[in-house]
Design a protein around this motif. Structure first.
Motif, PDB file in Angstrom:
ATOM      1  N   SER A 317       0.832  -1.209   0.000  1.00 14.97           N
ATOM      2  CA  SER A 317       0.000   0.000   0.000  1.00 14.97           C
ATOM      3  C   SER A 317       0.866   1.258   0.000  1.00 14.97           C
ATOM      4  O   SER A 317       0.482   2.279  -0.569  1.00 14.97           O
ATOM      5  CB  SER A 317      -0.935  -0.009   1.203  1.00 14.97           C
ATOM      6  OG  SER A 317      -0.204   0.082   2.402  1.00 14.97           O
ATOM      7  N   VAL A 318       2.056   1.170   0.646  1.00 12.80           N
ATOM      8  CA  VAL A 318       2.936   2.341   0.671  1.00 12.80           C
ATOM      9  C   VAL A 318       3.457   2.632  -0.733  1.00 12.80           C
ATOM     10  O   VAL A 318       3.490   3.775  -1.187  1.00 12.80           O
ATOM     11  CB  VAL A 318       4.107   2.091   1.644  1.00 12.80           C
ATOM     12  CG1 VAL A 318       5.131   3.199   1.541  1.00 12.80           C
ATOM     13  CG2 VAL A 318       3.601   1.973   3.059  1.00 12.80           C
ATOM     14  N   ARG A 319       3.825   1.552  -1.459  1.00 13.63           N
ATOM     15  CA  ARG A 319       4.305   1.738  -2.833  1.00 13.63           C
ATOM     16  C   ARG A 319       3.185   2.325  -3.693  1.00 13.63           C
ATOM     17  O   ARG A 319       3.400   3.252  -4.466  1.00 13.63           O
ATOM     18  CB  ARG A 319       4.737   0.399  -3.425  1.00 13.63           C
ATOM     19  CG  ARG A 319       5.983  -0.180  -2.791  1.00 13.63           C
ATOM     20  CD  ARG A 319       6.426  -1.415  -3.565  1.00 13.63           C
ATOM     21  NE  ARG A 319       7.580  -2.029  -2.943  1.00 13.63           N
ATOM     22  CZ  ARG A 319       7.496  -2.897  -1.942  1.00 13.63           C
ATOM     23  NH1 ARG A 319       6.318  -3.254  -1.478  1.00 13.63           N
ATOM     24  NH2 ARG A 319       8.583  -3.409  -1.412  1.00 13.63           N
ATOM     25  N   GLU A 320       1.974   1.766  -3.537  1.00 17.10           N
ATOM     26  CA  GLU A 320       0.853   2.233  -4.349  1.00 17.10           C
ATOM     27  C   GLU A 320       0.554   3.694  -4.072  1.00 17.10           C
ATOM     28  O   GLU A 320       0.294   4.468  -4.996  1.00 17.10           O
ATOM     29  CB  GLU A 320      -0.388   1.394  -4.038  1.00 17.10           C
ATOM     30  CG  GLU A 320      -0.345   0.027  -4.673  1.00 17.10           C
ATOM     31  CD  GLU A 320      -1.706  -0.621  -4.654  1.00 17.10           C
ATOM     32  OE1 GLU A 320      -2.451  -0.363  -3.690  1.00 17.10           O
ATOM     33  OE2 GLU A 320      -2.012  -1.381  -5.583  1.00 17.10           O
ATOM     34  N   ALA A 321       0.580   4.065  -2.780  1.00 14.58           N
ATOM     35  CA  ALA A 321       0.278   5.452  -2.425  1.00 14.58           C
ATOM     36  C   ALA A 321       1.248   6.390  -3.117  1.00 14.58           C
ATOM     37  O   ALA A 321       0.847   7.397  -3.702  1.00 14.58           O
ATOM     38  CB  ALA A 321       0.358   5.623  -0.913  1.00 14.58           C
ATOM     39  N   ALA A 322       2.541   6.047  -3.073  1.00 15.54           N
ATOM     40  CA  ALA A 322       3.543   6.931  -3.668  1.00 15.54           C
ATOM     41  C   ALA A 322       3.432   6.927  -5.187  1.00 15.54           C
ATOM     42  O   ALA A 322       3.485   7.978  -5.832  1.00 15.54           O
ATOM     43  CB  ALA A 322       4.942   6.504  -3.236  1.00 15.54           C
TER      44      ALA A 322
ATOM     45  N   MET B  80      -1.989   2.350 -13.158  1.00 15.10           N
ATOM     46  CA  MET B  80      -1.433   1.655 -11.997  1.00 15.10           C
ATOM     47  C   MET B  80      -1.191   0.187 -12.325  1.00 15.10           C
ATOM     48  O   MET B  80      -0.407  -0.491 -11.669  1.00 15.10           O
ATOM     49  CB  MET B  80      -2.373   1.766 -10.785  1.00 15.10           C
ATOM     50  CG  MET B  80      -2.294   3.085 -10.061  1.00 15.10           C
ATOM     51  SD  MET B  80      -0.683   3.452  -9.359  1.00 15.10           S
ATOM     52  CE  MET B  80      -0.843   2.666  -7.760  1.00 15.10           C
ATOM     53  N   PHE B 118      -7.138   5.061  -2.221  1.00 15.92           N
ATOM     54  CA  PHE B 118      -7.216   3.603  -2.195  1.00 15.92           C
ATOM     55  C   PHE B 118      -8.256   3.090  -1.206  1.00 15.92           C
ATOM     56  O   PHE B 118      -8.774   3.832  -0.367  1.00 15.92           O
ATOM     57  CB  PHE B 118      -5.845   3.009  -1.879  1.00 15.92           C
ATOM     58  CG  PHE B 118      -4.830   3.315  -2.940  1.00 15.92           C
ATOM     59  CD1 PHE B 118      -4.611   2.434  -3.973  1.00 15.92           C
ATOM     60  CD2 PHE B 118      -4.128   4.514  -2.925  1.00 15.92           C
ATOM     61  CE1 PHE B 118      -3.687   2.723  -4.962  1.00 15.92           C
ATOM     62  CE2 PHE B 118      -3.211   4.803  -3.910  1.00 15.92           C
ATOM     63  CZ  PHE B 118      -2.993   3.912  -4.927  1.00 15.92           C
ATOM     64  N   ASN B 122      -4.031   4.715   3.298  1.00 16.86           N
ATOM     65  CA  ASN B 122      -2.610   4.354   3.339  1.00 16.86           C
ATOM     66  C   ASN B 122      -1.715   5.570   3.460  1.00 16.86           C
ATOM     67  O   ASN B 122      -0.887   5.829   2.605  1.00 16.86           O
ATOM     68  CB  ASN B 122      -2.238   3.519   2.115  1.00 16.86           C
ATOM     69  CG  ASN B 122      -2.562   4.221   0.811  1.00 16.86           C
ATOM     70  OD1 ASN B 122      -3.175   5.289   0.814  1.00 16.86           O
ATOM     71  ND2 ASN B 122      -2.142   3.657  -0.293  1.00 16.86           N
ATOM     72  N   PRO B 123      -1.892   6.352   4.551  1.00 11.18           N
ATOM     73  CA  PRO B 123      -0.963   7.472   4.730  1.00 11.18           C
ATOM     74  C   PRO B 123       0.459   6.948   4.871  1.00 11.18           C
ATOM     75  O   PRO B 123       0.666   5.836   5.344  1.00 11.18           O
ATOM     76  CB  PRO B 123      -1.435   8.118   6.035  1.00 11.18           C
ATOM     77  CG  PRO B 123      -2.219   7.077   6.736  1.00 11.18           C
ATOM     78  CD  PRO B 123      -2.803   6.209   5.677  1.00 11.18           C
ATOM     79  N   PHE B 124       1.415   7.771   4.439  1.00 12.73           N
ATOM     80  CA  PHE B 124       2.817   7.394   4.630  1.00 12.73           C
ATOM     81  C   PHE B 124       3.132   7.417   6.119  1.00 12.73           C
ATOM     82  O   PHE B 124       2.543   8.195   6.862  1.00 12.73           O
ATOM     83  CB  PHE B 124       3.746   8.381   3.915  1.00 12.73           C
ATOM     84  CG  PHE B 124       3.557   8.427   2.428  1.00 12.73           C
ATOM     85  CD1 PHE B 124       3.639   7.267   1.671  1.00 12.73           C
ATOM     86  CD2 PHE B 124       3.290   9.624   1.788  1.00 12.73           C
ATOM     87  CE1 PHE B 124       3.472   7.304   0.300  1.00 12.73           C
ATOM     88  CE2 PHE B 124       3.117   9.670   0.419  1.00 12.73           C
ATOM     89  CZ  PHE B 124       3.202   8.515  -0.329  1.00 12.73           C
ATOM     90  N   TYR B 134       4.216  15.695   0.342  1.00 13.84           N
ATOM     91  CA  TYR B 134       5.056  14.793  -0.438  1.00 13.84           C
ATOM     92  C   TYR B 134       4.879  14.986  -1.947  1.00 13.84           C
ATOM     93  O   TYR B 134       5.858  15.157  -2.678  1.00 13.84           O
ATOM     94  CB  TYR B 134       4.788  13.332  -0.065  1.00 13.84           C
ATOM     95  CG  TYR B 134       5.675  12.400  -0.835  1.00 13.84           C
ATOM     96  CD1 TYR B 134       7.034  12.347  -0.561  1.00 13.84           C
ATOM     97  CD2 TYR B 134       5.183  11.609  -1.875  1.00 13.84           C
ATOM     98  CE1 TYR B 134       7.870  11.523  -1.290  1.00 13.84           C
ATOM     99  CE2 TYR B 134       6.011  10.788  -2.602  1.00 13.84           C
ATOM    100  CZ  TYR B 134       7.356  10.745  -2.300  1.00 13.84           C
ATOM    101  OH  TYR B 134       8.191   9.943  -3.023  1.00 13.84           O
ATOM    102  N   ARG B 188      -3.888  14.594   0.266  1.00 18.69           N
ATOM    103  CA  ARG B 188      -2.597  14.297  -0.338  1.00 18.69           C
ATOM    104  C   ARG B 188      -2.730  14.233  -1.862  1.00 18.69           C
ATOM    105  O   ARG B 188      -1.875  14.727  -2.601  1.00 18.69           O
ATOM    106  CB  ARG B 188      -2.115  12.950   0.209  1.00 18.69           C
ATOM    107  CG  ARG B 188      -0.762  12.519  -0.223  1.00 18.69           C
ATOM    108  CD  ARG B 188      -0.383  11.254   0.497  1.00 18.69           C
ATOM    109  NE  ARG B 188      -1.199  10.119   0.076  1.00 18.69           N
ATOM    110  CZ  ARG B 188      -1.108   8.901   0.603  1.00 18.69           C
ATOM    111  NH1 ARG B 188      -0.264   8.667   1.582  1.00 18.69           N
ATOM    112  NH2 ARG B 188      -1.865   7.919   0.168  1.00 18.69           N
TER     113      ARG B 188
END
Lengths: 434, 279
Positions: A317-322, B80, B118, B122-124, B134, B188
């Motif tokens: 999910s972190v990869r997808e978010a970025a 994606m 999503f 899914n915050p960093f 960011y 974001r």
């Protein structure tokens, strides 16, 4: 709703569950007991190991000193009448002065007895005298009282490792030496002190002068070379394989071979180092540079595997978010994935390094097993490392090296414990599951 | 995970005006247009021949039972799916008439214009401020710290989160509640300045109150953004969307004005799904 057939079934079911229950509980207790027994056995073995090493090795950390009265005879130590440091260093016969004073104090006659007497002192004693005289030149021509190192045999006698009840021919310390020793002891001239030399000198043929500092520096330089080579290469390989490489036969083949490489016996890496680094590239023998390169080869697969596992554990999910925000793939990796995977990568690296620190076999192949007295000044100087030093001392016949071997094992284990503890600490510190 | 491995087959460009609009009379101009989109995961044909128009500044809901391809379709809209090795996308997808799978299109550029929210917030694992900052930082959108702070504040305001977090910009984004986290993710996405926002079941992990808050927000955002939302909740689709598309087993069964789909579906599968007979 209460059908008679149903209630019969429930009645029987309850009974069966009850019967099964006690059986299951017994099985559970049995399994727990197996576990406890296994852990107790493991702890006992560990305690036995640690206890043996500590019992054998603790005496390496202190040593015997003897106080002697020495007349700094000008004729011997400053024959031309000059007491400047250079003359004292180059011309002074301090061994002669020591023998002269000892012979006088203990009224010894005969060459053989003189030799026995001087053999009670370390060859380091005359250097102690010399250093003292250079520091205090006005003492030349005077009587001084000074503490000097005892020889290894006397040291062992003090520590009780040499038994007096054996016949004289069966022990290293002779009857006449025992008499002198007892007289010295009665005059409070015998003392045990912390063995600072063990942590500040290199190897020596004389057990009382042998130290582990040369091996510690050698190990440090070797580990430095290993880390500088293996960490960046391992990290880059892991990141590429995990994040960028297409999944195809070639990458599968590479992956399988990395796993195979991790299982290759370390002596094979030593042979590789001998054939390639020494014979082909003609790099210096016995050098931490080559040792570090060989150990880097050995550590590389461990680091790659640990790093890939850590990268894989970063939630997608972190990869997808970025990615969804339009970060490029390198940015995704460097801004988000790597920082999250770093604790695991560091842990894997430190554990790989700890394994390399304890490695002996490959270093024997590239000549790091040589007898080296000097403290290495750089990665291309000849040197040895801690495990090889242990191997060398374990191979020496003198009684004094037995305790040195165990003492060196204690030092090595201390380093390993510190490294593993720092791995745990780093993981805890950086493990942020915000 | 190679971006190049996504095959792109350019089919004949659609004739512009001549073609009858499948969605009927549009109130809004078309922002995104897809024609004959097919998606394969290795052997599996996940999406068959999907042609859909997405109107500007309105909410298009994609509904359908699990595994019907609606999320797959959504992820085609900002490429994606490029990150999945075995995924192959064919057909034509346009943003403002531009083929988004053309070689000349940079995915980084594309995703700056098409933001995404999503299913699971899914915050960093960074501070609230850094989460919102960011995107602008990565794209170099702001010149200095003051501009960045202003942009972050604006984005948080638009996402309706500013008042709740204004005193604690430095707190980790993950310390917020689920609904707040999801609004943080929306902030974001907004901070990059997208034209389209894709939402993949944004409320599925939220409680009803947080869901209502997000739905209100979607309605507000519609003034400025084109929104495509995948949802499992037909009530949600009915509440927030103007257009609805119904997917079933990889086929786009029916699309049209939301009230029409829910009150007078043309296809019996749609009828069956919205009345709860399957799904």
């Amino acid at each position: 709703m209460t059908d008679p057939a149903d209630s019969v079934l429930i009645e029987g079911q309850k009974e069966k569950v009850r019967q099964g229950l006690s059986r299951r509980l017994r099985a559970e207790r049995r399994f727990r007991a197996y576990g406890v027994v296994a852990i107790v056995l493991a702890i006992l073995m560990l305690l036995f190991l640690a206890g043996t090493i500590a019992a054998n090795g603790y005496s390496a950390f202190y040593q015997t000193w003897i106080k002697v009265d020495v007349f700094l005879d000008e004729e011997l130590i400053a024959p031309d009448g000059k007491t400047d440091p250079q003359t004292l260093r180059e011309e002074g016969d301090f061994r002669g002065a020591l023998i002269e004073s000892l012979v006088a104090s203990y009224r010894v006659r005969g060459r053989e007895k003189e030799n026995r007497l001087i053999a009670m002192f370390s060859t380091d004693a005359e250097r102690t005298l010399q250093r003292h005289a250079i520091a205090n030149p006005r003492l030349v021509g005077k009587n001084i009282s000074i503490w000097v190192k005892a020889s290894s045999d006397i040291d062992q006698l003090t520590k009780g490792a040499i038994r007096r009840d054996l016949p004289e021919s069966g022990r290293k310390v002779k009857d006449v030496q025992l008499v002198w020793y007892d007289r010295m002891a009665a005059e409070n001239r015998i003392e045990t002190r912390f063995n600072t030399g063990f942590f500040s000198t290199g190897d020596s043929r004389e057990p009382e002068q042998a130290g582990i500092w040369g091996a510690i520096v050698g190990s440090f330089l070797t580990m430095l070379v290993t880390l500088i080579l293996a960490f960046p290469v391992g990290l880059a390989a892991a990141v590429y394989l995990e994040e960028f490489a297409p999944k195809n036969r070639l990458t599968d083949l590479i992956e399988v071979n990395i796993n195979n490489l991790a299982a290759v016996p370390s002596i094979v890496f030593g042979l590789l180092g001998l054939a390639v680094f020494l014979n082909f590239f003609e790099l210096p023998r016995s050098a931490p540079l080559v040792g570090g390169m060989v150990l880097a080869l050995m550590t590389l697969p461990t680091i790659i595997i640990a790093a890939r596992a850590s990268l894989l554990a970063v939630p997608p999910s972190v990869r997808e978010a970025a990615l969804g925000l339009g970060a490029s793939r390198v940015q995704v990796v460097s801004h988000h994935v790597l920082p999250l995977a770093m604790p695991g990568i560091l842990t894997g690296t430190i554990i790989g390094m700890a394994r390399a620190l304890g490695e002996t076999a490959p270093l024997l192949m590239i000549g790091m097993v040589a007898f080296i007295v000097d403290i290495p000044g750089g990665p291309t100087d000849a040197s040895t490392v801690m495990p090889v030093q242990i191997y060398l001392w374990a191979d020496s016949p003198e009684r004094g090296f037995v305790e040195k071997t165990s003492g060196a094992v204690i030092v090595l284990l201390a380093f390993l414990v510190v490294m593993n503890a720092s791995a745990v600490y780093l993981r805890k510190k950086f493990e942020r599951r915000w | 995970m190679n971006e190049k491995s996504v095959e792109h087959v350019v089919t004949a460009p659609p004739p512009e005006a001549a073609e009858a609009d499948p969605a009927g009379a549009d109130r809004n101009p078309v922002k995104m247009r897809t024609r004959g989109v097919n998606v394969h995961y290795a052997e599996k044909h996940a999406l068959r021949d999907v042609s859909l128009d997405i109107g500007e500044r309105e909410v298009t809901a994609l509904i359908g039972p699990s595994g019907c391809g609606k999320s797959t379709f959504l992820r085609c809209l900002n490429r994606m799916n490029d990150t999945i090795d075995i995924c192959r996308v064919t057909g034509r997808l346009e943003l403002d008439g531009q083929d988004i799978y053309a070689d000349s299109v940079d995915v980084v550029q594309l995703r700056a214009s098409i933001g995404m929210v999503f299913q699971k917030p899914n915050p960093f694992p960074k501070s609230i401020f850094d989460n919102v900052a960011y995107g602008p930082r990565v794209h170099g959108l702001v010149a200095d710290r003051a501009d960045l702070e202003q942009l972050v504040e604006q984005s948080l305001r638009k996402a309706g989160l500013f008042d709740e977090v204004k005193d604690r910009f430095g707190d980790p984004g993950t310390s917020l509640s689920g609904g707040q986290q999801q609004r943080l993710c929306i902030a974001r996405a907004i901070a990059v300045g997208p034209e389209v926002i894709l939402m993949d079941e944004p409320c599925s992990s939220l409680d009803p109150i947080a869901t209502a808050r997000i739905e209100e927000l979607i309605d507000e955002l519609r003034q400025n953004y084109t929104i495509v939302i995948v949802t499992h909740s037909m009530q949600q689709a009915a509440r927030v969307s103007q257009k609805t598309a119904f997917f079933h087993l990889g086929d786009l069964i029916e699309q049209g004005e939301t009230p029409q789909i829910f009150t007078n579906p043309r296809d019996e599968k749609t009828q069956g799904y919205i009345t709860g007979r399957f799904g």
